[in-house]
Design a protein around this motif. Structure first.
Motif, mmCIF file in Angstrom:
data_model
loop_
_atom_site.group_PDB
_atom_site.id
_atom_site.type_symbol
_atom_site.label_atom_id
_atom_site.label_comp_id
_atom_site.label_asym_id
_atom_site.label_seq_id
_atom_site.Cartn_x
_atom_site.Cartn_y
_atom_site.Cartn_z
ATOM 1 N N GLN A 64 0.804 -1.222 0.000
ATOM 2 C CA GLN A 64 0.000 0.000 0.000
ATOM 3 C C GLN A 64 0.838 1.273 0.000
ATOM 4 O O GLN A 64 0.428 2.267 -0.589
ATOM 5 N N THR A 65 1.991 1.265 0.631
ATOM 6 C CA THR A 65 2.770 2.493 0.769
ATOM 7 C C THR A 65 4.232 2.265 0.394
ATOM 8 O O THR A 65 5.144 2.502 1.199
ATOM 9 N N SER A 66 4.459 1.814 -0.823
ATOM 10 C CA SER A 66 5.824 1.600 -1.297
ATOM 11 C C SER A 66 6.468 2.931 -1.691
ATOM 12 O O SER A 66 5.799 3.940 -1.900
ATOM 13 N N TYR A 67 7.803 2.905 -1.784
ATOM 14 C CA TYR A 67 8.589 4.054 -2.237
ATOM 15 C C TYR A 67 9.464 3.621 -3.402
ATOM 16 O O TYR A 67 9.992 2.497 -3.406
ATOM 17 N N SER A 68 9.662 4.532 -4.368
ATOM 18 C CA SER A 68 10.607 4.313 -5.454
ATOM 19 C C SER A 68 11.875 5.093 -5.170
ATOM 20 O O SER A 68 11.820 6.195 -4.613
ATOM 21 N N ALA A 69 13.013 4.551 -5.581
ATOM 22 C CA ALA A 69 14.283 5.245 -5.375
ATOM 23 C C ALA A 69 15.244 4.895 -6.498
ATOM 24 O O ALA A 69 15.294 3.751 -6.952
ATOM 25 N N ILE A 70 16.013 5.892 -6.929
ATOM 26 C CA ILE A 70 17.046 5.666 -7.927
ATOM 27 C C ILE A 70 18.291 6.426 -7.499
ATOM 28 O O ILE A 70 18.217 7.590 -7.102
ATOM 29 N N GLY A 71 19.423 5.742 -7.549
ATOM 30 C CA GLY A 71 20.673 6.330 -7.098
ATOM 31 C C GLY A 71 21.422 5.352 -6.216
ATOM 32 O O GLY A 71 20.940 4.253 -5.917
ATOM 33 N N PRO A 72 22.609 5.728 -5.738
ATOM 34 C CA PRO A 72 23.461 4.781 -5.012
ATOM 35 C C PRO A 72 22.872 4.282 -3.695
ATOM 36 O O PRO A 72 23.263 3.212 -3.222
ATOM 37 N N LEU A 73 21.944 5.015 -3.072
ATOM 38 C CA LEU A 73 21.354 4.561 -1.809
ATOM 39 C C LEU A 73 20.004 3.866 -2.013
ATOM 40 O O LEU A 73 19.325 3.542 -1.027
ATOM 41 N N ALA A 74 19.613 3.631 -3.251
ATOM 42 C CA ALA A 74 18.271 3.094 -3.521
ATOM 43 C C ALA A 74 18.034 1.769 -2.817
ATOM 44 O O ALA A 74 16.976 1.565 -2.202
ATOM 45 N N ALA A 75 18.967 0.852 -2.894
ATOM 46 C CA ALA A 75 18.767 -0.458 -2.262
ATOM 47 C C ALA A 75 18.692 -0.325 -0.745
ATOM 48 O O ALA A 75 17.834 -0.946 -0.101
ATOM 49 N N LYS A 76 19.567 0.463 -0.162
ATOM 50 C CA LYS A 76 19.574 0.665 1.291
ATOM 51 C C LYS A 76 18.234 1.210 1.769
ATOM 52 O O LYS A 76 17.730 0.827 2.837
ATOM 53 N N LEU A 77 17.637 2.095 0.972
ATOM 54 C CA LEU A 77 16.400 2.742 1.382
ATOM 55 C C LEU A 77 15.169 1.870 1.169
ATOM 56 O O LEU A 77 14.205 1.955 1.935
ATOM 57 N N THR A 78 15.170 1.037 0.150
ATOM 58 C CA THR A 78 13.962 0.299 -0.204
ATOM 59 C C THR A 78 13.932 -1.134 0.306
ATOM 60 O O THR A 78 12.862 -1.744 0.364
ATOM 61 N N ASP A 79 15.080 -1.687 0.677
ATOM 62 C CA ASP A 79 15.106 -3.062 1.178
ATOM 63 C C ASP A 79 14.365 -3.172 2.508
ATOM 64 O O ASP A 79 14.337 -2.239 3.313
#
Length: 259
Positions: free
Chosen positions: A120-135
């Motif tokens: 319901q409340t996912s986030y998208s991220a692109i850049g070097p911290l994307a995995a750290k933020l979305t995992d």
């Protein structure tokens, strides 16, 4: 594009930052190249060491959401039940954000974008911290300690309200988890598929409330903690996420009635 980049730099965006953006393309006025041009300007301003994040929420994946109520308005009870049974499961790769705006959709669709797994409340991220933020976005935690929002706090991210007001400032939700040790909770439901086909998941999480975010935002602006300016025709704000969350915790403790 040059004008967009200049406006973003004037607000305080710099190379290497991590920025959570909420945006309205319509309120920016005519932009040559549309949402793609805005996202390109954001990414160029942040540079290769910066990370761009956007909400990719699918709040319509619920049987209590405005989307569900709109879709089933006027239906008989049996038709509502059938509609509910036929709702597709959330798929982070193919389920588009719901009513998040063209800019958020553009970020979600970029090659290389990662998306957290909350239905319901996912986030998208692109850049070097994307995995750290979305995992490891816990399926029963919207915006709390096991969500990208808490990780954004940890890395010292900034928030950009691009042509939108504080009523959509998701960062304030983290304060709802932190303002007291036992925040009020409620039951949520959504459709997931972890193998074996779609099924309904029910879980309990903090009872989210954004009805006072505009007033909270006005109080936050009064502290002088935001940088304000026009991007196109849109009034915009840029500020540290940690400062906003910490202020919101204190404000909510003073202004929200005990539950």
């Amino acid at each position: 594009m040059t004008g967009l980049r200049a406006g973003l730099r004037a607000l305080g965006l710099r190379a290497g930052q991590t920025v959570l953006v909420h945006a309205s393309l319509r309120r920016l006025g005519p932009v040559p190249g549309g949402a793609a041009a805005v996202v390109a300007a954001l990414r160029e301003t942040l540079g290769p060491d910066g990370t761009l994040v956007a909400p990719a929420f699918t709040t319509n994946n619920s049987d209590t959401s405005p989307g569900f109520r709109e879709a089933t308005a006027g239906m008989a009870a049996a038709e509502v039940a059938e509609f509910r049974r036929s709702m597709p499961a959330f798929d982070p790769a193919t389920t588009p954000p719901w009513r998040m705006g063209r800019i958020a959709e553009e970020i979600w669709a970029l090659p290389g974008t990662l998306r957290s797994g909350h239905a319901q409340t996912s986030y998208s991220a692109i850049g070097p911290l994307a995995a750290k933020l979305t995992d490891a976005h816990a399926p029963e935690c919207h915006h709390g300690e096991r969500s990208p929002l808490a990780r954004l706090y940890d890395v010292g991210a900034h928030v950009l309200l691009l042509g939108v007001g504080f009523e959509v400032c998701t960062a304030f939700h983290l304060a709802e988890y932190r303002r007291r040790p036992d925040p009020p909770t409620r039951v949520y439901r959504c459709v997931i598929d972890v193998g074996g086909g779609p099924r309904w998941q029910e879980y309990r999480d903090v009872a989210l409330h954004d009805g006072d975010f505009a007033a909270l935002g006005a109080a936050f602006i009064a502290t002088g903690s935001t940088r304000m300016g026009l991007i196109g025709r849109g009034s915009s704000h840029f500020f540290p996420l940690t400062t906003a969350v910490d202020f919101a915790i204190t404000w909510m403790r003073r202004h929200r009635a005990p539950e």
